[in-house]
Design an enzyme around this catalytic site. Structure first.
Site, PDB file in Angstrom:
ATOM      1  N   CYS A  23       0.645  -1.227  -0.057  1.00  0.00           N
ATOM      2  CA  CYS A  23       0.028  -0.003   0.044  1.00  0.00           C
ATOM      3  C   CYS A  23       0.809   1.293   0.136  1.00  0.00           C
ATOM      4  O   CYS A  23       0.189   2.432   0.042  1.00  0.00           O
ATOM      5  CB  CYS A  23      -1.067   0.057   1.267  1.00  0.00           C
ATOM      6  SG  CYS A  23      -2.177  -1.202   0.921  1.00  0.00           S
ATOM      7  N   HIS A  71     -13.049   9.717  -8.367  1.00  0.00           N
ATOM      8  CA  HIS A  71     -12.274   9.947  -9.553  1.00  0.00           C
ATOM      9  C   HIS A  71     -11.131  10.674  -8.987  1.00  0.00           C
ATOM     10  O   HIS A  71     -10.747  11.401 -10.079  1.00  0.00           O
ATOM     11  CB  HIS A  71     -12.864   9.907 -10.691  1.00  0.00           C
ATOM     12  CG  HIS A  71     -13.470   8.711 -11.473  1.00  0.00           C
ATOM     13  ND1 HIS A  71     -14.650   8.279 -10.962  1.00  0.00           N
ATOM     14  CD2 HIS A  71     -13.021   7.777 -12.021  1.00  0.00           C
ATOM     15  CE1 HIS A  71     -15.145   7.279 -11.524  1.00  0.00           C
ATOM     16  NE2 HIS A  71     -14.064   6.890 -12.285  1.00  0.00           N
ATOM     17  N   GLU A 129     -12.641  -0.453   1.995  1.00  0.00           N
ATOM     18  CA  GLU A 129     -11.573  -0.774   0.934  1.00  0.00           C
ATOM     19  C   GLU A 129     -11.855  -1.733   0.051  1.00  0.00           C
ATOM     20  O   GLU A 129     -11.520  -1.684  -1.308  1.00  0.00           O
ATOM     21  CB  GLU A 129     -10.174  -0.763   1.328  1.00  0.00           C
ATOM     22  CG  GLU A 129      -9.616   0.569   2.102  1.00  0.00           C
ATOM     23  CD  GLU A 129      -8.281   0.753   2.245  1.00  0.00           C
ATOM     24  OE1 GLU A 129      -7.719   1.614   2.633  1.00  0.00           O
ATOM     25  OE2 GLU A 129      -7.562  -0.657   2.430  1.00  0.00           O
TER      26      GLU A 129
END
Length: 141
Positions: A23, A71, A129
């Site tokens: 990550c 986005h 997530e």
């Protein structure tokens, strides 16, 4: 206690500063946000009589927040060099700069605080997530 629950989602990228694992690299998620409102007593008058709040208002407020991040590249303030940010902006990337590490835990608190600032009786916010992993934030009572 009476409560309402709604959810919204958004697609965004991030990375974890000073993390040693996958990550730490730029990656994206289809983030899912589930918010809960809770009150001890229902409203007593007006068009929202016998309601926690108007469901439409609740859904609209959460969706407005997720739209702000949709986005976007969510970036922790100070985690990238200024010239990197300038290049990303010049290339047309949509950045959303936050003053915290971009963990699901911190995003859950960000959503919680934003809903509370809008006057909603928020009890808990979950941020997923992945379909199986979420972080949540609620204040101690």
């Amino acid at each position: 206690m009476y409560g309402l629950k709604t959810e919204s989602s958004f697609d965004a990228s991030h990375f974890l500063t000073d993390y040693h694992g996958k990550c730490e690299n730029l990656h994206g998620h289809r983030w899912r946000v589930v918010a809960y409102l809770e009150v001890e007593h229902l409203q007593e008058e007006g068009t929202c009589k016998d309601m926690v709040v108007d469901f439409g208002e609740f859904k609209a407020e959460l969706r407005a927040l997720t739209e702000r991040l949709d986005h976007h590249f969510i970036v922790e303030e100070g985690s990238l060099a200024p010239d990197t940010l300038t290049c990303l902006e010049r290339e047309g990337f949509a950045l959303f700069i936050v003053p915290f590490r971009t963990t699901a835990e911190n995003l859950a608190k960000w959503f919680f605080d934003a809903l509370a600032e809008r006057g909603l009786p928020v009890a808990q916010v979950e941020v997923y997530e992945t379909p199986n992993n979420c972080a949540y934030y609620r204040e101690q009572r």
